[in-house]
Write an enzyme that holds these catalytic residues in place. Structure first.
Site, PDB file in Angstrom:
ATOM      1  N   GLU A   1       1.060   3.868   1.841  1.00  0.00           N
ATOM      2  CA  GLU A   1       1.603   4.267   3.138  1.00  0.00           C
ATOM      3  C   GLU A   1       2.766   3.376   3.558  1.00  0.00           C
ATOM      4  O   GLU A   1       3.776   3.863   4.070  1.00  0.00           O
ATOM      5  CB  GLU A   1       0.511   4.221   4.224  1.00  0.00           C
ATOM      6  CG  GLU A   1      -0.672   5.130   3.946  1.00  0.00           C
ATOM      7  CD  GLU A   1      -1.813   4.459   3.201  1.00  0.00           C
ATOM      8  OE1 GLU A   1      -2.966   4.878   3.397  1.00  0.00           O
ATOM      9  OE2 GLU A   1      -1.567   3.513   2.414  1.00  0.00           O
TER      10      GLU A   1
ATOM     11  N   HIS B   1       0.862  -1.189   0.000  1.00  0.00           N
ATOM     12  CA  HIS B   1       0.000   0.000   0.000  1.00  0.00           C
ATOM     13  C   HIS B   1       0.894   1.233   0.000  1.00  0.00           C
ATOM     14  O   HIS B   1       2.040   1.195   0.460  1.00  0.00           O
ATOM     15  CB  HIS B   1      -0.888   0.027   1.234  1.00  0.00           C
ATOM     16  CG  HIS B   1      -1.983  -0.994   1.219  1.00  0.00           C
ATOM     17  ND1 HIS B   1      -3.041  -0.930   2.087  1.00  0.00           N
ATOM     18  CD2 HIS B   1      -2.174  -2.096   0.454  1.00  0.00           C
ATOM     19  CE1 HIS B   1      -3.859  -1.956   1.861  1.00  0.00           C
ATOM     20  NE2 HIS B   1      -3.345  -2.679   0.878  1.00  0.00           N
TER      21      HIS B   1
ATOM     22  N   CYS C   1      -5.946   2.168   5.967  1.00  0.00           N
ATOM     23  CA  CYS C   1      -6.591   0.915   6.384  1.00  0.00           C
ATOM     24  C   CYS C   1      -5.962   0.441   7.697  1.00  0.00           C
ATOM     25  O   CYS C   1      -5.024   1.056   8.210  1.00  0.00           O
ATOM     26  CB  CYS C   1      -6.417  -0.135   5.297  1.00  0.00           C
ATOM     27  SG  CYS C   1      -4.718  -0.749   5.136  1.00  0.00           S
TER      28      CYS C   1
END
Length: 142
Positions: A48, A46, A76
């Site tokens: 991040e 992801h 998330c």
């Protein structure tokens, strides 16, 4: 946040879900990331996580206590957990994610009362642009 949106655009160009993230320390970017799940065949890639990994390498420490994470979408559970473990000072994000957001939408991982780290949170920064990019991506897929 503008830089995070540019990162999201890179994900879009790679036909990935357009999410971007930037880690900033002392006013300068030290990590950038965009979704790379498909490209890397990696469910943890992801935006991040990619940005946090790069920041850790550049700073030379897994603790990013003087850093801020800018993400286009509410992180998330995995990304929120990584932000907590990195001991970030602040999280800034664009659009809420009602289905998977783990700051306040679906779950509360960041600043959860059982955890021992607290960070400043600011949501809604350039939210409309962030949300539109993701919504348009999924509209085209349907």
């Amino acid at each position: 946040m503008e830089e995070a949106l540019r990162c999201a655009q890179r994900a879009l160009e790679a036909d990935e879900v357009p999410v971007g993230a930037v880690v900033v320390c002392e006013g300068r970017p030290v990590g950038r990331g965009w979704n790379r799940n498909l490209t890397d065949c990696d469910p943890t890639a992801h935006a991040e996580i990619v940005a946090l990994r790069e920041a850790g390498r550049n700073i030379g420490n897994h603790r990013l206590a003087d850093c801020e994470l800018f993400a286009t979408i509410e992180p998330c559970a995995m990304c929120a957990g990584a932000a907590v473990h990195a001991r970030l000072r602040r999280l800034v994000y664009g659009a809420d994610d009602p289905k998977a957001g783990a700051v306040h939408s679906a779950l509360q991982v960041v600043n959860h009362p059982s955890l021992n780290h607290r960070m400043e949170i600011r949501g809604g920064v350039l939210a409309a642009r962030s949300a539109e990019m993701v919504q348009e991506f999924f509209r085209k897929r349907r």
